[in-house]
Design an enzyme around this catalytic site. Sequence first.
Site: not given
Length: 425
Positions: A237, A242, A391
Amino acid sequence: MPSFQSSDYIAAAPVNSVYEPIASSKNRPIYPQEYYYIEQPAAPGAYLGPIDASLPNSDKVPLLFQPFTIKDLTIPNRIVVAPMCMYSSLDGFFTNFHLASIGSFAINGAGLVIQEATAVLPNGRITPGFAGLWDDAQVFKLKEIVDFVHVQGGKVGIQLAHAGRKASAGAPYKKYPESAFWPEDVIAPSGGAHLQWDKHHRVPRELSFAEIQQVIDAFGAAAARAARAGMDTVEIHGAHGYLIHNFLSPLTNQRTDHYGGSLENRARFLLEVVKAVRANFPAEKPIFLRVSASDLVEEVEGIEDSWEIEQTIQIAKWVRDAGVDVLHVSSGGNTAQQKILTAPGYQVPFAEQIKRAVPGLAVIAVGIILDGPQAEEVLKSEKADLVAAGRTFLRHPNFALNAARELNVKAAFSQQYSRGRTIHG
């Protein structure tokens, strides 16, 4: 009985863990019948033919339902479940919720399921409920999930992550006591109040050189645990604000040593993580990397230097040469000042630019993918090699099978679900 029996793994695997089990296989009989499964003649979501052979072009297999192979990983279609945080773990452990959630996507025909962002260190969790893979004991349940996906005929990977300056945040649907957080151990390339993501996040502190090496080693160790669990791939990731993204972007990396400054220096941490993961994950299996192609602040007044597509293209070339096989292209997440203009397929142009500029690197497009025709157009236009949805799968776990129907594809169903193909009979 099948070789994947969890009881065999529990008996054989050495465990180096700080956690104490409440029971073992000696306290609870494990019966081989619990691992019985129905063999699937074809992976759910695989192309079987047209629904209606009389329709124009019914003899042509849509790209979305053609298999895709990278190294020794072959998936039956080009549909990927993007990793989505569930915040449903205690001490990072996976649970039966994760088994049911990931399993439902595999049963319903997704070509590849990438399990949620999973912290490589305890301080790398976004919230106290974040999943983790920093301890050997966390491998057991993960292997159950992998085994379940595999016996359905599916493929599964896991996203390895460190939240960086966005760690130790509140969870969306559970209120934790303050003792559950780690406000003094939120780390980033650079620290200070001016680098707090927003008022709801913690003030980060700057990583020391020794701590940087510890995080790199933790990514490698987590990759080794993912391999022990039988994962088909791991995804690093490097997106959404992040830790890896924090290093890449000049907005969040103000270091003056060889991990900051030039693009080569800012990319050094990522490349060292890639090296550690590649060294600890089977060479015949592919490695994915998720990136944010832009900080999405180009239109924000007062910001002159940020992370954008040209730099992303350059690091895409570097990571390809370092051992990354697939680039999963997202955007944003690194600053609260970002300007996101969402619309169906809004991130696809980033994937397209990278695909055209970096030969030899497979690309995943993502960003409000809603139906089969939209996903098929992305592939037909050669904007990406694979299409991911997030989603949309939460709303419709059978999104892949719905997409097949929309494209006149008779896709394989799980045998136990095959009566759901038609309304009657």
